[in-house]
Design a protein around this motif. Structure first.
Motif, PDB file in Angstrom:
ATOM      1  N   MET A   1       0.822  -1.215   0.000  1.00 25.77           N
ATOM      2  CA  MET A   1       0.000   0.000   0.000  1.00 25.77           C
ATOM      3  C   MET A   1       0.853   1.261   0.000  1.00 25.77           C
ATOM      4  N   GLY A   2       2.050   1.188   0.593  1.00 24.93           N
ATOM      5  CA  GLY A   2       2.904   2.362   0.684  1.00 24.93           C
ATOM      6  C   GLY A   2       3.930   2.189   1.780  1.00 24.93           C
ATOM      7  N   ALA A   3       4.921   3.077   1.786  1.00 25.71           N
ATOM      8  CA  ALA A   3       6.005   2.978   2.763  1.00 25.71           C
ATOM      9  C   ALA A   3       5.536   3.405   4.148  1.00 25.71           C
ATOM     10  N   LEU A   4       5.972   2.673   5.164  1.00 21.72           N
ATOM     11  CA  LEU A   4       5.664   3.026   6.542  1.00 21.72           C
ATOM     12  C   LEU A   4       6.741   3.963   7.077  1.00 21.72           C
ATOM     13  N   PRO A   5       6.391   4.924   7.937  1.00 20.55           N
ATOM     14  CA  PRO A   5       7.395   5.830   8.497  1.00 20.55           C
ATOM     15  C   PRO A   5       8.368   5.084   9.414  1.00 20.55           C
ATOM     16  N   THR A   6       9.551   5.629   9.570  1.00 20.26           N
ATOM     17  CA  THR A   6      10.581   4.985  10.395  1.00 20.26           C
ATOM     18  C   THR A   6      10.980   5.824  11.595  1.00 20.26           C
ATOM     19  N   GLU A   7      10.281   6.931  11.826  1.00 19.56           N
ATOM     20  CA  GLU A   7      10.640   7.802  12.951  1.00 19.56           C
ATOM     21  C   GLU A   7       9.387   8.384  13.587  1.00 19.56           C
ATOM     22  N   LEU A   8       9.562   8.833  14.822  1.00 22.21           N
ATOM     23  CA  LEU A   8       8.450   9.433  15.551  1.00 22.21           C
ATOM     24  C   LEU A   8       8.032  10.748  14.890  1.00 22.21           C
ATOM     25  N   PRO A   9       6.747  11.102  14.984  1.00 22.50           N
ATOM     26  CA  PRO A   9       6.342  12.416  14.469  1.00 22.50           C
ATOM     27  C   PRO A   9       7.007  13.521  15.266  1.00 22.50           C
ATOM     28  N   SER A  10       7.413  14.575  14.596  1.00 21.97           N
ATOM     29  CA  SER A  10       8.097  15.681  15.272  1.00 21.97           C
ATOM     30  C   SER A  10       7.263  16.953  15.171  1.00 21.97           C
TER      31      SER A  10
END
Length: 493
Positions: free
Chosen positions: A196-205
């Motif tokens: 479906m798409g790339a997952l994030p690898t870091e916390l939201p800032s």
């Protein structure tokens, strides 16, 4: 019940069930958040961060325990043009403004307007949403092979049959876990969440949108933010009413307005898009046993844990398992009894329900469908009240005085009928207008009474209005003109 005990009961009526239900919701949120991000034209992390922020903040600030709020398709559709023309920063700024507008709506108690939404509109809204949820799964079936169909069928069998054996673990969770294990173990060629798409690898800032702080920017954002605020509040209020009914509890609609506004502000400040309540995920939560705020909090927190820590496993979840869960949601959301009720319900109520369904399904816009339903309900109600309105009259034995007896509600829809019921050229000396069984509702009704009284006086007829109730008398005294003109004539002016 004290406030502390009430708060505790809202948070954890059953910790185990809330955690398990929240786990199912978090797993189902991921592909939807990605899909909604794609619809809006932004990176998948924008929808995932939004779902995390909105779910967590709503758990604390929302007015409906166990309701799930996150990024939604209805909101994503509103954002498409804004993102295409102005970019992500304007979307984040519009999300902040949306939150401010929703908080203002909460303090203005606009949530109370839900009382004017009829049961037929709510039923139509629910049925339309069930149809849209099912239709949203259909693209997954295009080009799919027998393995996909087998997994969907097997998943539905588990979902509906497992509760007959045990309800300790939510059947949708079992479906997702078993489907994933089978897909990995057997090496099945199935479309997965990772596709479906790339997952994030870091916390939201934390970040502030990079937009000019000018009136031009405000006028650019305002139409989108107003629409987002309206669509979000409408969908959330309707979802809250549905969860109220499913759980036989009540919710604070105005607190939900404020809570949703705060959630959208936090989402915008951490790189997320605007969102609102999700009826599909809320139904998953409730049918999986979620009843408290803990289920909503855990859904958001576990969602972030999944995409950051367990991303390698999450990417391998087959879409067929999630499709089975969403098909279950559409089946359980649809009010099947409403189809049988079409034969017994009043035709107008059935028409309102069907019209709401038709508009929502055709436009994919929940707000438009509900607006049409509310307008039709209002028109049919006015028509019904109009039919109950009547004016009868009787002449005294001497033939010099006529009494008009008014029954029903006098407002803009019946004002003309009220006026036309009088014979202004009959030639009697006196007319009594008995409104003891009537009520004046608006300025149009007062204007009709003024016209009748003044026209009769113009023909030399003495007029007396009797039977006014306190509310009608107050309105006539404040807005009517015939009393003032009558007093002026009596004083010789």
């Amino acid at each position: 019940m004290t406030a502390a005990r009430r708060a505790l009961s809202e948070w954890s009526p059953n910790v185990t069930r809330d955690l398990l239900a929240g786990t199912v919701v978090a797993l189902a949120l991921i592909p939807e958040a990605i899909a909604f991000s794609i619809i809006a034209g932004v990176d998948p992390k924008v929808g995932l961060y939004a779902s995390f922020c909105i779910a967590v903040i709503s758990a604390f600030a929302g007015g409906r325990p166990a309701m799930i709020s996150a990024a939604t398709g209805a909101m994503a559709l509103v954002m498409v043009d804004l993102v295409r023309q102005h970019g992500l920063d304007h979307l984040l700024a519009a999300t902040l403004l949306t939150g401010v507008l929703q908080i203002a709506a909460g303090y203005l108690r606009l949530g109370d307007l839900m009382r004017f939404v009829s049961g037929s509109v709510i039923t139509g809204f629910v049925n339309a949403l069930a149809i849209l949820i099912f239709m949203a799964q259909l693209p997954e079936f295009v080009g799919a092979g027998p393995v996909f169909y087998a997994m969907v069928a097997g998943g539905l069998a588990i979902i509906f049959l497992l509760p007959r054996l045990t309800s300790v673990i939510p059947s949708p969770l079992v479906t997702i876990v078993l489907g994933t294990v089978l897909a990995i173990w057997l090496g099945l060629d199935l479309r997965t969440v990772g596709d479906m798409g790339a997952l994030p690898t870091e916390l939201p800032s934390f970040l502030l949108p990079n937009v000019p702080l000018t009136f031009d920017t405000l006028w650019t954002l305002l139409p989108y933010s107003l629409t987002l605020a309206m669509v979000g509040l409408l969908e959330s209020m309707m979802t809250a009413s549905i969860v109220d009914e499913m759980t036989d509890t009540t919710s604070d609609k105005n607190r939900e307005c404020r809570g949703q506004g705060l959630a959208n502000i936090v989402s915008g400040l951490f790189g997320g898009m605007a969102g609102c309540a999700m009826i599909g995920q809320s139904v998953i939560n409730v049918t999986s046993g979620g009843r408290g705020r803990l289920s909503t909090l855990w859904a958001g927190a576990f969602l972030l844990f999944l995409i950051l820590v367990l991303a390698d496993w999450v990417r391998q979840i087959p879409m067929a398992a999630l499709v089975a869960v969403m098909v279950m949601v559409s089946i359980k959301t649809f009010r099947w009894g409403s189809l049988l009720a079409l034969r017994t319900n009043p035709r107008q109520s059935s028409f309102v329900m069907l019209a709401t369904v038709a508009v929502v399904v055709l436009t994919h816009n929940l707000a438009q469908g509900v607006l049409v339903g509310v307008l039709l309900s209002g028109l049919f109600f006015a028509q019904k009240v109009t039919r109950a309105f009547s004016v009868t009259s009787s002449l005294d034995e001497a033939g010099t005085s006529r009494t008009y007896s008014v029954t029903g509600q006098i407002f803009f829809a019946t004002a003309d009928a009220f006026h036309d019921a009088f014979d202004f050229r009959e030639g009697v000396d006196r007319v009594v207008i008995d409104v003891g069984n009537a009520h004046f509702w608006d300025i149009t009704a007062i204007g009709a009474l003024d016209r009748v009284v003044l026209k009769l006086r113009h023909h030399g007829v003495e007029v007396e209005v009797t039977g006014l109730n306190a509310a009608s008398a107050t309105m006539i005294e404040r807005l009517g003109t015939h009393n003032r003109e009558g007093a002026a004539l009596a004083s010789g002016h």
